[in-house]
Design an enzyme around this catalytic site. Structure first.
Site, PDB file in Angstrom:
ATOM      1  N   ASN D  23      28.418  46.855 -13.095  1.00 56.52           N
ATOM      2  CA  ASN D  23      28.247  45.972 -14.242  1.00 56.52           C
ATOM      3  C   ASN D  23      28.425  46.788 -15.516  1.00 56.52           C
ATOM      4  OD1 ASN D  23      26.721  44.696 -16.517  1.00 56.52           O
ATOM      5  ND2 ASN D  23      26.525  43.063 -15.003  1.00 56.52           N
ATOM      6  N   SER D  46      29.977  40.392 -13.682  1.00 51.46           N
ATOM      7  CA  SER D  46      29.628  39.934 -15.014  1.00 51.46           C
ATOM      8  C   SER D  46      28.396  39.062 -14.857  1.00 51.46           C
ATOM      9  CB  SER D  46      30.789  39.144 -15.626  1.00 51.46           C
ATOM     10  OG  SER D  46      30.520  38.888 -16.980  1.00 51.46           O
ATOM     11  N   GLU D  47      27.312  39.404 -15.544  1.00 52.75           N
ATOM     12  CA  GLU D  47      26.018  38.826 -15.197  1.00 52.75           C
ATOM     13  C   GLU D  47      25.904  37.341 -15.529  1.00 52.75           C
ATOM     14  OE1 GLU D  47      26.415  41.306 -17.410  1.00 52.75           O
ATOM     15  OE2 GLU D  47      25.034  41.122 -19.115  1.00 52.75           O
ATOM     16  N   ASN D  48      26.892  36.801 -16.233  1.00 51.97           N
ATOM     17  CA  ASN D  48      26.872  35.347 -16.439  1.00 51.97           C
ATOM     18  C   ASN D  48      27.336  34.594 -15.199  1.00 51.97           C
ATOM     19  OD1 ASN D  48      29.342  36.641 -17.270  1.00 51.97           O
ATOM     20  ND2 ASN D  48      30.065  34.679 -18.041  1.00 51.97           N
ATOM     21  N   SER D  88      23.036  35.494  -9.829  1.00 57.25           N
ATOM     22  CA  SER D  88      23.612  36.702 -10.403  1.00 57.25           C
ATOM     23  C   SER D  88      22.545  37.784 -10.579  1.00 57.25           C
ATOM     24  CB  SER D  88      24.235  36.366 -11.755  1.00 57.25           C
ATOM     25  OG  SER D  88      24.828  37.500 -12.328  1.00 57.25           O
TER      26      SER D  88
END
Lengths: 212, 233, 233, 212
Positions: D23, D46-48, D88
């Site tokens: 990340n 991607s943490e979204n 996530s």
């Protein structure tokens, strides 16, 4: 004359309102889906990960990947969706089930339910029952009024390990229907008896106090 | 990122040790990692703690590990289909930790999600909550349940891609996606390896899957074959 | 089971009241329930507590509710795109509760899943864990975080069916499926109503969706338009 | 001569090993993806809600439904999958990210990181940074060695509110690279300096103690 299992299931089906999401336990509760009135749209949840459970498949169309919580082959509908066990119980624990109908070994007059274990004898386990009684908005129990030896099942206090404390809203047996308005200490009230059953007989065959 | 192996024995090579904890997907016999369980059986590894909703039947699924006495302890919600289980438990040969099914599913999810404990209403007032910490939130009482992390997770998926992304089929999904997250190492068996999965429809992202096999001739046994009659024309 | 309404105002009719808590899906401006937010704005409802990862921008998304002073408190992880937010907060006009993004997502999921609290390592040792209960598990320290249940959840989905099953598209999924579970009532806007969704690929089961609208002419604004150059041939 | 941002990113790219799930934070860390060596297969999270993040789209192919955690338009790859924010961060918190590369306002000699807030001035919020430092297996920080006024950023103890306590494994600045073998109290060790930087100069521009 005591109600048959199908009559009990038919009576339980009256508890289903249009638009309800319902989880039916294993055994007699499963029969309830055969008695849903026309015009009443109900979506059945199966806690192994299915919303919108259809009837049994036609012979030859069974799919090993498509079973209900009783491990029976079932079918899907146009509204069906599948999800994981964690998501399934998120739904149950989160209070999204309007109603769950379960079997019982004992129901106590305070609403306690025991249906998962007989110490030293039967060790099947709770399955999803503890989650359902903790999470569903309304719990209907379907059970024979007495056990095979004539012993009480609707009792003063449960003797078997509990599935849930103070969780039963409606009890439908082969002899009668009992209901309580809420879970704040109100007693169960007798609301219906099978034809030919007398109140005296009912009281004699019941360990629990109830109002008539 | 998955590496693809030729068969279940190869996929488990180096991962098994006596006394380990294994979490397995499946509900009843539906969606169980049958090839991987058979390979665990063949390996002879023992003193296992097995986390699985059910214990298979006497001659299929996890039942074969019970029969061969490779299991020391089960953590399950329902073991009613397994006579050998009952015998071993009642005779004291087998340890058993019952968890309500939803609590079990959530404990497995929590373990995979880095959550060591969570509170639930389920089981409060029952023997399954005895000895556990209780806490009131907004006037209601809840019980603390622990996340589960296993040494190894075994799952069965319908389709996988070469990266290890997985898709499950119908109710064969059940505990599989949760179990897949809760192993220090996760091994998956799939029915079909495909070039590309719909990225909006992946159930288990590749990050969870270390090793993968493509199985053939799955038995997929049906426990309760229930059918209805066709209405006559 | 969803009922389908003609427009966002109709879908929110009777659900709004001053002082209520609303949880909204979306990340930045991606996947925000833009029609429903606009209808909340038009309704004039005020003193809102809004749970959302971000606060929109000054003139779009939740930013319009801030500008119109309908929001009393935000629970968010990042509000860096919103100048009006900063102004109101620094002047003391707006309450703000920061949550780490993952903790916020999990709190929303937990609320929807009937879990009043869970433990996480995230935030331990920071000001965001101050005053919260701590607990050690297996030698590590974790902080107790609370589940969030809102009076109303607003979500944006790509496709829905007439029952209320929803599917999200790409990273417009984000907080939407979590938010959908955490409202006492959930209202969804979809881009397209379809006859049938693939039952293995539904993201939000119909049980969570009470009301539904099919929106048209979504703005779907892009916050950071980043591109690369084509290699010359 | 201090390293450029691209040189810093290139140095950080050495931390990426084949098969890693990584990340990348907003800002300089985003540049790291441009410097991944051939033959090193890395999957970007991607943490979204995306695993397998591709490069920026070609002009005209931007999709408002496809952004990264910095709200920039991106593309998908053949390995890509999407998931919810809760899923996530389950992945992040559950320790599945091999590495995360983040920016910093301050890094302390004990590994503390501050990068989300300046009380009374900047109130952007932590976003996913607190989750990443708590969950990812290894944390690499990319930051200028000194702030714009020449103040120390690699300090004895953080003065700003922390993002995480004892979480930084590697610090890459425009002047040098510092590393520590574990988080059990070992000091940071200088492992590399930009060409032309002397140890004396480095010590003068650093508040933290480190071994050389």
């Amino acid at each position: 004359m005591p109600w048959s299992r199908d009559e009990m299931a038919a009576r339980a089906a009256h508890e289903l309102k249009d638009g309800f999401y319902v989880n039916l336990g294993i055994g007699i509760p499963t029969l309830v889906s055969n008695h849903i009135a026309p015009g009443i749209d109900v979506t059945l949840q199966s806690e192994n990960g299915m919303l919108g459970m259809g009837p049994f498949p036609y012979a030859g169309e069974e799919d090993p990947d498509l079973i209900n919580a009783g491990k029976q082959t079932v079918t899907e509908l146009d509204r069906t969706c599948y999800f994981s066990s964690a998501d399934s119980f998120a739904m149950i624990r989160g209070g999204k089930m309007d109603l769950s109908i379960l079997g019982a070994m004992e129901v106590a007059e305070n609403g306690d339910l025991a249906n998962w274990m007989i110490p030293g004898k039967m060790i099947k386990g709770p399955g999803g029952a503890m989650d359902l009684v903790a999470g569903a908005k309304r719990i209907v129990v379907l059970a024979d009024h007495n056990d095979k030896k004539g012993g009480h099942k609707f009792v003063k206090a449960c003797t078997l390990p509990l599935t849930g404390a103070n969780v039963v809203d409606v009890l439908i047996t082969d002899l009668a229907v009992f209901e309580r308005p809420d879970r704040s200490g109100s007693p169960f009230r007798l609301v219906e008896m099978a034809a030919g059953v007398t109140l005296d007989e009912l009281r004699a065959r019941t360990g629990a106090a109830f109002t008539a | 990122m998955a590496r693809i192996y030729d068969d279940a024995a190869a996929a488990l090579d180096g991962l098994l040790f006596d006394g380990m904890t294994i979490v397995a997907g499946g509900f009843g016999l539906c969606g169980i990692p049958e090839k991987l369980i058979a390979a665990v059986h063949a390996s002879g590894v023992k003193d296992l703690t097995v986390v699985s909703n059910n214990a298979g039947v006497d001659d299929f699924g996890l039942g074969v590990l019970l029969r061969s006495r490779q299991v020391k302890k089960m953590i399950s919600s329902y073991v009613g289909e397994n006579k050998e289980f009952e015998r071993q438990f009642l005779s004291g040969e087998l340890e058993l930790e019952f968890a309500p099914q939803g609590t079990l599913a959530e404990r497995i999810r929590a373990g995979g999600a880095g959550i060591p404990g969570f509170y639930t209403k389920t089981g409060v007032g029952t023997t399954l909550a005895e000895g556990k910490e209780h806490k009131d939130f907004d006037g209601e009482t809840y019980v603390l349940e622990r996340g589960i992390v296993a040494d190894l997770a075994l799952v069965h998926a319908w389709r996988g891609d070469r990266f290890g992304n997985l898709v499950y089929r119908k109710t064969a999904r059940n505990f599989n996606p949760n179990a897949a997250t809760a192993g220090k190492v996760t091994v998956a068996e799939v029915e079909e390896l495909v070039d590309r999965l719909d990225p909006d429809s992946v159930h288990t992202p590749s990050v969870y899957v270390r090793r993968l096999i493509v199985g053939h001739d799955f038995e997929k046994r049906i426990e309760q074959r229930t059918v209805r009659q066709r209405e006559s024309a």
